[in-house]
Structure formats: C-alpha cells, structure tokens
Enzyme design. Structure first.
Site, PDB file in Angstrom:
ATOM      1  N   LYS A   2      19.453  -9.108 -25.205  1.00  0.00           N
ATOM      2  CA  LYS A   2      19.379 -10.321 -24.388  1.00  0.00           C
ATOM      3  C   LYS A   2      18.112 -10.333 -23.543  1.00  0.00           C
ATOM      4  CE  LYS A   2      23.054 -12.110 -22.392  1.00  0.00           C
ATOM      5  NZ  LYS A   2      24.193 -12.385 -21.474  1.00  0.00           N
TER       6      LYS A   2
ATOM      7  N   GLU B 220      17.224   1.693 -25.410  1.00  0.00           N
ATOM      8  CA  GLU B 220      17.448   2.215 -26.758  1.00  0.00           C
ATOM      9  C   GLU B 220      16.985   1.219 -27.815  1.00  0.00           C
ATOM     10  OE1 GLU B 220      20.912   3.713 -24.136  1.00  0.00           O
ATOM     11  OE2 GLU B 220      19.762   1.858 -24.405  1.00  0.00           O
TER      12      GLU B 220
ATOM     13  N   GLY C  29      28.238  -8.998 -23.830  1.00  0.00           N
ATOM     14  CA  GLY C  29      27.783  -8.422 -25.092  1.00  0.00           C
ATOM     15  C   GLY C  29      28.920  -8.076 -26.035  1.00  0.00           C
ATOM     16  N   ARG C  30      30.014  -7.519 -25.504  1.00  0.00           N
ATOM     17  CA  ARG C  30      31.123  -7.105 -26.369  1.00  0.00           C
ATOM     18  C   ARG C  30      31.945  -8.290 -26.864  1.00  0.00           C
ATOM     19  NH1 ARG C  30      31.609  -5.740 -21.229  1.00  0.00           N
ATOM     20  NH2 ARG C  30      33.421  -6.275 -19.955  1.00  0.00           N
TER      21      ARG C  30
ATOM     22  N   GLU D 121      35.433  -0.853 -22.215  1.00  0.00           N
ATOM     23  CA  GLU D 121      34.398  -1.372 -21.333  1.00  0.00           C
ATOM     24  C   GLU D 121      34.947  -2.527 -20.505  1.00  0.00           C
ATOM     25  OE1 GLU D 121      30.022  -1.230 -22.328  1.00  0.00           O
ATOM     26  OE2 GLU D 121      30.321  -3.404 -22.404  1.00  0.00           O
TER      27      GLU D 121
ATOM     28  N   HIS E 155      46.357  12.381 -42.938  1.00  0.00           N
ATOM     29  CA  HIS E 155      46.057  13.760 -43.298  1.00  0.00           C
ATOM     30  C   HIS E 155      45.185  14.447 -42.253  1.00  0.00           C
ATOM     31  CE1 HIS E 155      47.820  13.612 -47.380  1.00  0.00           C
ATOM     32  NE2 HIS E 155      47.571  12.319 -47.250  1.00  0.00           N
TER      33      HIS E 155
ATOM     34  N   LYS F 148      22.144   4.992 -17.081  1.00  0.00           N
ATOM     35  CA  LYS F 148      20.877   4.408 -17.529  1.00  0.00           C
ATOM     36  C   LYS F 148      19.785   4.618 -16.494  1.00  0.00           C
ATOM     37  CE  LYS F 148      22.729   0.582 -20.329  1.00  0.00           C
ATOM     38  NZ  LYS F 148      22.752  -0.899 -20.467  1.00  0.00           N
TER      39      LYS F 148
END
Length: 545
Positions: free
Chosen positions: A208, A214, A269-270, A355, A386, A506
C-alpha cells in the site's frame, strides 16, 4: 462510549454458570437424550452446510449465546460496520471489506461518498489488464509474451493471493506460471526465479505504501535480476506493475503509474484478497471466475447481515469460538480442510484470526481479564491424521476442530473421494464419542492395554460441507471466517481491525540493520542478550569473509 465490562454482563455470568454444568456433560449423553440432535443442530446458507451438533452445547447454550450477543451489541456493531461507520477506533477508520464485493448498483458511503463506483473502477481496470496478460497482448520489453507472474508482498498482500491461487488452481490458466515471494530471506526470491526468463516474467509489487521493508527489498532485488538481462531501465515498466496508493514511489521505482492498482484505508491488508491485492488471482483464474468469487463473498455478507442469529453461520461459529476459548480454556482451533486445494487455507486463517483478535486491551483501553483469540492451525486431511490427530484424540488439550469437505471432487479418480470423505465423518464421530474401556475390553484387549486404547471422546467439532470447490464457495468460506472473527471481537470488546502488535519488531529491526552492516564496531545499546547476539553474528560474518 463507556461499555459495561464483559465479565460484569448478566449474560456472561449466566454463560459462566452454564459452562460449569455443561462441563460435566458428555456428547454421548447429549445425543442419547435427543435422537434428532444431529439433524436439528445444523444451519445452511449460500451453499454451505454447517453441522454443529458435536459441540458441548444444548438449547440453553444457544439461547445464552443470543443473550450475550444482545448485551454485547453484536447486531448494532454489525450494522455500524456495514453502514461505513468508523468502527476501527484506534485508527479512526471505517471497516468496509464488504464493499469490495458489493454489486455495482449498491450504495455504501464513507464520509458521505459512495465508494462502490471506485471499487468497480479498480476491478474493471484489473480485468482489462489481466485479460491482456492472459491473452498474450501484454508483452515484455523484448516483445515476448508473459509466461510467468510473480506476486511480491507479505502478510495480507501474500497470504490471500497464494491461498486463493492454490484453492482455485483447477480454474487457472495452466500456461502461466504463478509464484509468490514474501520472505525477506533471499532464498525465497532465489527459488522463485531460478528457472525463469526475465523476458517472460511479470512482477506484481503489492505494498500500500510502497515502503514495506520486506516487500521493497524483494522488489529491488527483482529489479536487479530483471535488468541483469534486459539491461535498460525503461524495461521495468513492461515487467513490473504495482498494487499501491503511493504514486510517487511507484514512479520512482520505474513503474508506469497507469499500471498502478489502488485500494483504500478502509480495507485492512488481511481483508484485501478480493481487491487489487487479488490481481495475481485474477490473472491466474480470469476476471469471470474472480467475479464469481466476489459473488460468493457478497452472498455470505448478505447472509450474515440479514439472517436471524440462531441460523446465522458466522454468528454460530464465532460464538462457539468464544465459548471454548473463554469458558473452557481451549487455546487453539484446528482447521482441517479435506480438499488438497485448500492446503494454504489454515495459514491464511492464521493472519485473519490472530492478527484481528490477538489483543489484550479492550476498546476502552482496559486490560482484558479473559482469554481472547485462540491459535488457529491445521493441515489438509488426510495428511494431518498421520501427524497430529493423535494429540487431538488422546492428548490433554481441548482442541475444537473445523472439518471442511465437499460432496464432489474436481478430480474424480476411482473411489478416492469416498475414501477421503469417509475420514471426515469418521474423525468427527471418533472425536465426539470415543471408545469406552468397556468397548475396548469387549474387543478382547488385555487389561493392561485397555487404558492405551481408550478414547475419552467429548472432543468438539464442526463439519462444513459444500457441493464442490468453486470460486463462489471459496468466497463464501473466507467471508464466513471473516464475520466469525468479527463476532468474536465484538463480544470480547476488542478492535479486530488494527494491528499495532506488528509494529514494535519492525521499528527495532530498522534500528538493528545498520548495526549489522556497519564496517566499524557499532556502539550497542540494547539489552545484554541482544548485544551479545549482534556481536556473535558480526563475528560469524567476519569469519565467513
């Protein structure tokens, strides 16, 4: 607005008392007392069928769920969200991911402006671009068509697109190679491009602000990689597009702002996979299938907004999560999709749920004195059976489970699908009813072995069934969990739409980076552990050199 503290609410106290009595009940008893329970405790909407009968609840529990919802203001808060009110209090923002999938004729206002036309303008722009890439009309700098698309993002700019691509891979254009880079670990980027040709590769940079550390580190590495063969800086405009709102930084990078796809501060964002962040999804599956997914989202939005609470799927699932987390001490929820296309769905839900509701402070700024968000985790069935199902069946922790299955496989092969689905029904049955010592002994088991082969049961689960994995169903599933998270947040009196908890790390990382890269020994002012780790890392780097 001052709110009554949650634990002082009459409905909360009633649920506490009721939970104490339900804690002594076993699902064997509840089913024996009500032979029709498995038919009665179900709900259905938008092509999703929910069986919630295998939970430690009864009619009184459901009544108290409604009472708590009324006292906590779930309906009023829901109307405020759909109405564009700024319910994200700490950031003073509206919460309108529902507008991203609203039909063109809808009117949804933020600060007096109808935002729906803006949403569809972006969707139309995405559709036109996606079609150019898919058809080969969009070519790279040397005139070759694009064969590889790499989405560069992190968090909501990665988890949604990669989950949606995997979920809808059956509908994707197989001539296109779709890859996703998120981790700042250089290995992520190196593996994503190792067999690709820059002349045929398009990067979608999703940030954004266009400053996410990152994402922009990977984007600049991608730029260097591409220009290593393409040579000319003007090639960037043919091999990079942006999902961003920062036109200045996008242009500075070399991307044509005509190929910048925007979104809005009223979308977290999510919650953005159905907006421009989904550009890679649209390129993969086409605009028509993407709009089918949006229609699925919208159908569940309307169900959540209008259905009575007692038949409202997101409400029921949200309250069940509150029930086990806050009253039974459950620390996790296992999401177990019995469809390999949904293999990234649990990972996607981790951000959506944790979050959103991983908060310890109420909207009023008070420290909570009850448990909030559980840990969400899971793997596709039958793989998980399993590995970790042993813990769910016979471990010491209470782990509510969500099983997700489909009546039809997109890839029917022999009796594979019946075998797959038999495991959903068998696992949910085994978790609920277990096997008593008497049943184990009746099988001829030696006395010493009986405790090891006994299953307590009374382990709760939901089963969600749909016809088959389609774009519509994916939208409905995601919206189902989005609104379930909303219900939980309202009851727990927290802001489900901010994420201040991701900020501190951050900030400290930005401070530490120059201390790692400095040519001279830096003056370190951290705690003794962090200082020692930085010095050890620097020494190890020197040794390598």
């Amino acid at each position: 607005m001052t709110r009554t503290p949650l634990k002082e609410m009459a409905a909360w106290k009633a649920l506490e008392s009721h939970a104490a009595s339900m804690g002594t009940r076993h699902l064997r008893e509840l089913f024996a007392e009500d032979p029709k329970r498995g038919e009665r405790m179900t709900a259905e909407a938008c092509g999703l069928f929910l069986d919630y009968s295998k939970h430690r609840i009864d009619a009184e529990t459901l009544r108290l769920f409604g009472a708590l919802a009324a006292e906590a203001g779930v309906v009023e808060r829901r109307e405020a969200m759909f109405g564009g009110e700024k319910i994200n209090l700490t950031e003073n923002r509206a919460v309108l991911h529902t507008a991203l999938r609203a039909p063109r004729e809808a009117v949804i206002e933020v600060d007096g402006k109808n935002v729906v036309p803006d949403v569809h303008e972006v969707l139309d722009k995405m559709a036109a671009f996606a079609e150019r890439v898919r058809s080969g009309a969009w070519t790279g700098y040397t005139g070759k068509p694009i064969r590889n698309v790499i989405n560069i993002g992190i968090g909501g700019s990665d988890l949604g697109p990669v989950m949606a691509y995997e979920a809808l891979r059956h509908y994707s254009q197989r001539e296109l190679t779709m890859r996703f880079v998120s981790n700042v670990d250089g290995s992520d980027f190196a593996e994503a491009v190792h067999d690709l040709d820059p002349e045929e590769t398009l990067f979608i940079v999703s940030s954004k602000t266009f400053t996410t550390l990152e994402t922009m580190t990977n984007a600049h590495t991608a730029r260097v990689w591409a220009l290593g063969k393409l040579k000319h800086a003007e090639a960037v405009a043919k091999h990079f597009v942006a999902v961003s709102t920062n036109a200045k930084e996008v242009a500075k990078f070399g991307i044509d702002t005509a190929n910048m796809f925007g979104f809005w501060d009223w979308v977290g964002g999510r919650y953005s996979m159905d907006a421009a962040i989904g550009l890679s999804t649209m390129i993969a599956i086409g605009a028509e299938n993407f709009r089918r997914m949006l229609a699925g989202f919208h159908a569940m939005d309307e169900h959540f907004r209008t259905a009575p609470l007692e038949r409202n799927l997101p409400f029921l699932m949200g309250m069940l999560t509150v029930w086990y987390t806050s009253f039974f001490g459950a620390e996790t929820v296992a999401v177990l999709p019995y469809d390999n296309y949904l293999k990234r769905f649990p990972a996607y839900l981790q951000q959506l749920t944790m979050e959103s509701n991983g908060k310890h402070v109420t909207l009023d700024g008070r420290r909570v004195d009850y448990q909030t968000c559980p840990i969400f985790w899971g793997e596709p069935g039958t793989n998980g059976q399993h590995s970790f199902y042993q813990l769910i069946h016979q471990g010491t922790r209470l782990i509510p489970c969500d099983f997700i299955g489909f009546a039809h496989s997109l890839n029917p092969l022999g009796n594979h699908h019946d075998l797959l689905m038999s495991n959903i029904f068998a696992q949910a049955e085994a978790l609920a009813f277990g096997k008593t010592p008497e049943q184990v002994k009746a099988e001829g088991t030696a006395d010493w072995l009986v405790p090891h082969r006994t299953f307590e049961g009374n382990r709760p689960s939901s089963v969600i069934l749909a016809e088959k994995m389609t774009p519509e169903i994916l939208g409905q599933l995601v919206a189902l969990y989005e609104h379930s998270v909303f219900v939980q947040g309202v009851v727990w009196q927290i802001d489900s739409f901010d994420q201040w908890g991701v900020e501190l790390g951050k900030v400290l990382a930005v401070r530490i980076i120059p201390e790692l890269e400095s040519a001279v020994e830096p003056e370190l002012k951290h705690d003794s552990s962090t200082n020692a780790l930085i010095r050890r890392y620097r020494a190890m780097r020197r040794n390598e050199a």
